[in-house]
Design an enzyme around this catalytic site. Structure first.
Site, PDB file in Angstrom:
ATOM      1  N   LYS A 175       0.841  -1.203   0.000  1.00  0.00           N
ATOM      2  CA  LYS A 175       0.000   0.000   0.000  1.00  0.00           C
ATOM      3  C   LYS A 175       0.870   1.245   0.000  1.00  0.00           C
ATOM      4  O   LYS A 175       0.568   2.229  -0.681  1.00  0.00           O
ATOM      5  CB  LYS A 175      -0.921  -0.004   1.222  1.00  0.00           C
ATOM      6  CG  LYS A 175      -1.739   1.279   1.357  1.00  0.00           C
ATOM      7  CD  LYS A 175      -2.693   1.243   2.534  1.00  0.00           C
ATOM      8  CE  LYS A 175      -3.484   2.557   2.623  1.00  0.00           C
ATOM      9  NZ  LYS A 175      -4.499   2.542   3.689  1.00  0.00           N
ATOM     10  N   HIS A 220      -8.392 -28.857 -33.693  1.00  0.00           N
ATOM     11  CA  HIS A 220      -9.355 -27.870 -33.184  1.00  0.00           C
ATOM     12  C   HIS A 220     -10.122 -28.417 -31.979  1.00  0.00           C
ATOM     13  O   HIS A 220     -11.347 -28.304 -31.892  1.00  0.00           O
ATOM     14  CB  HIS A 220     -10.302 -27.418 -34.279  1.00  0.00           C
ATOM     15  CG  HIS A 220      -9.612 -26.690 -35.399  1.00  0.00           C
ATOM     16  ND1 HIS A 220      -8.746 -25.634 -35.198  1.00  0.00           N
ATOM     17  CD2 HIS A 220      -9.633 -26.891 -36.744  1.00  0.00           C
ATOM     18  CE1 HIS A 220      -8.287 -25.214 -36.353  1.00  0.00           C
ATOM     19  NE2 HIS A 220      -8.799 -25.954 -37.313  1.00  0.00           N
TER      20      HIS A 220
END
Length: 528
Positions: free
Chosen positions: A140, A280
């Site tokens: 922070k 695929h």
């Protein structure tokens, strides 16, 4: 918001001691004061590095078996204080709080503890509290504090200090802060997921998922889409844990297709030599035989056109004969539990062919969660671990399957589980001979699979397609007799399907009229 912050004081408290001594010595040589705790302090001190115990800074000893040591204003004030705020500076002076410019923390090994099967009490004891609290505080306050949570960032930190005369840039601290919050988020996700499992709660109010970057990619499914590959920390064998021996980096589509191939081949991990060819994300050929080379040849003969540029998965280590066969056409990826030296030498002549080895196959009976993103949320479900045995099947026609038909029915059913719905799989002699995938109508999938078989028969010079005398699997029930009639027209003689349609009796009657043997599984395998 200073651009450069000099590093004068650091707190090092790590569970993983990898690289700690080298880092500590480098910092000490720069004149950085080092605070540390427990085992980290001992390791540094034993290496001759001057260290000050955190307990000296706080005035409190470590207590409660180490549960309380850094949760103190002397530590969190040093991490959170805004150095250019007069009130903060005065508070630091009044309470003898020294600024902490660098925090190096890696957390208790909760994930590893759970992975090795620790009991509930041990898992709870390995939930880190002080570490995440410090990380979040320092991150922070990244305007002033550098927070390092990964061993692989030690060198980057030292390079940063060398290039900036013992200081860190704001952009560097921001990057470290992002990584810090991602680490605590991943840690909390692991803990909350473990709790959900321990409570046997399949749908907790909130779920979290986390990943670690494994690879950035040139693009995603299409060149205009950005993409990256993340791992989830699982040790399940597969494309994420595989070793790549040669070839270009895997693309997004390569990874997706290779995963589909590997998940299907893992269904046959306890079977005789088996080969899966995927295109695929759908299998275009699957076969079992006495040798891998024979299995590959049989799988290839299901749909030679689609196999071009496909993915090959094997349930045995790649051998020389199979390697020679595979390199006969263009193949994108081969994934197998291993590969012998002769096979690797053959593959080395095809530099663009990717070879992955996994060390083993996944256990298809072991579950886990599958995530799928939808607009505004996620769908989460268990992995499909459903399997079928002959004893669980229900014969619903006048004619029962023969022994050979039953083998092919179960084989086709296993393959159909990995074909996109609507799925139809024709199989004969433990090999697919026609696959229909992803159609909006089940009868269309049936006809497409039969048409592919007809095309291959013509290409192979066969008098009749191999669907004649085949067994057929449907991933879900036939809603009308038309799909079943298309199966019969293709020459199939046995059918496996879930059953459960309101028209089951009509479908069964049609099967009897056609002389088909049909069994119900009572279980479906939709795959979307």
């Amino acid at each position: 918001m200073p651009e450069l912050v000099p590093l004068k004081r650091a707190l090092l408290s790590v569970s993983d001691k990898t690289g700690l001594i080298d880092l500590g010595r480098a910092l000490s040589d720069r004149g950085v004061e080092i605070l540390s705790t427990g085992g980290s302090a001992k390791a540094l001190r034993d290496a001759g590095i001057e260290v000050r115990d955190v307990s000296d800074a706080t005035g409190f000893p470590e207590m409660m078996d180490g549960r309380v040591k850094t949760l103190h204003p002397a530590i969190h004030g040093g991490l959170l204080a805004l150095r250019d705020d007069p009130d903060h500076a005065q508070a630091m002076q009044d309470h003898s709080i020294g600024a902490i410019d660098l925090l190096v923390v890696n957390l208790y090994p909760f994930e590893a503890t759970v992975a090795r099967g620790a009991d509930y009490a041990e898992a709870v004891e390995n939930i880190d509290i002080g570490g995440p609290a410090m990380i979040r505080a320092g991150a922070k306050n990244h305007d002033y504090v550098s927070v390092v949570v990964d061993v692989e960032d030690y060198d980057a930190l030292l390079t940063e200090l060398s290039q900036n005369d013992g200081q860190t840039r704001r952009s560097f601290r921001q990057t470290l802060a992002q990584r810090a919050y991602a680490r605590t988020a991943a840690y909390d996700a692991a803990v909350s997921s473990w709790f959900a499992g321990a409570l046997d709660d399949p749908a907790p109010r909130r779920r979290a998922v986390a990943g670690t970057l494994k690879q950035t990619m040139r693009y995603g499914e299409n060149p205009h889409q950005a993409a990256a590959f993340y791992t989830d920390g699982s040790d399940r064998p597969g494309v994420a844990t595989a070793v790549q021996h040669q070839g270009k980096e895997l693309s997004y589509n390569n990874i997706n297709d290779t995963d589909a191939a590997f998940e299907l081949i893992s269904e046959f991990r306890d079977h005789k030599p088996t080969c899966v060819i995927v295109k695929h994300a759908n299998p275009c050929g699957v076969a079992q035989a006495d040798t891998l080379a024979q299995a590959y040849a049989s799988a290839f003969d299901c749909d030679r056109t689609s196999a071009f540029g496909g993915i090959v998965a094997l349930n045995r280590a790649l051998d020389e004969e199979t390697a020679k066969a595979i390199t006969g056409i263009f193949t994108e990826v081969v994934i197998a539990p291993g590969a012998n030296d002769a096979a690797r030498e053959i593959f080395a002549q095809k530099k663009n062919l990717r070879l992955l080895t996994t060390g083993g196959l996944a256990d298809p009976t072991v579950g886990g969660l599958l995530w799928k993103q939808v607009s505004g949320g996620y769908l989460v479900q268990d992995r499909d671990t459903g399997r079928m045995s002959e004893d669980a099947l229900k014969v619903v026609t006048k004619v029962a399957p023969t022994k050979d038909q039953m083998v092919d029915l179960l084989f086709a059913w296993t393959v159909a589980k990995h074909v996109k719905s609507n799925a139809i799989v024709y199989a004969k002699d433990s090999a697919t001979v026609g696959v229909g995938a992803g159609q909006m109508s089940r009868v269309d999938s049936t006809r497409i699979a039969a048409r592919k078989a007809q095309d291959m028969a013509e290409a192979l010079g066969l008098d009749v397609p191999r669907t004649k005398g085949s067994a057929v699997a449907s991933d879900a029930f036939f809603p009308f007799p038309d799909g079943l009639m298309a199966v019969a027209e293709a020459g199939a003689t046995a059918v496996i399907q879930p059953g459960g349609s309101v028209r089951d009796e009509e479908v069964i009657a049609a099967a009897n009229d056609a002389g088909l043997a049909m069994v119900f599984t009572g279980q479906r395998h939709f795959r979307h």
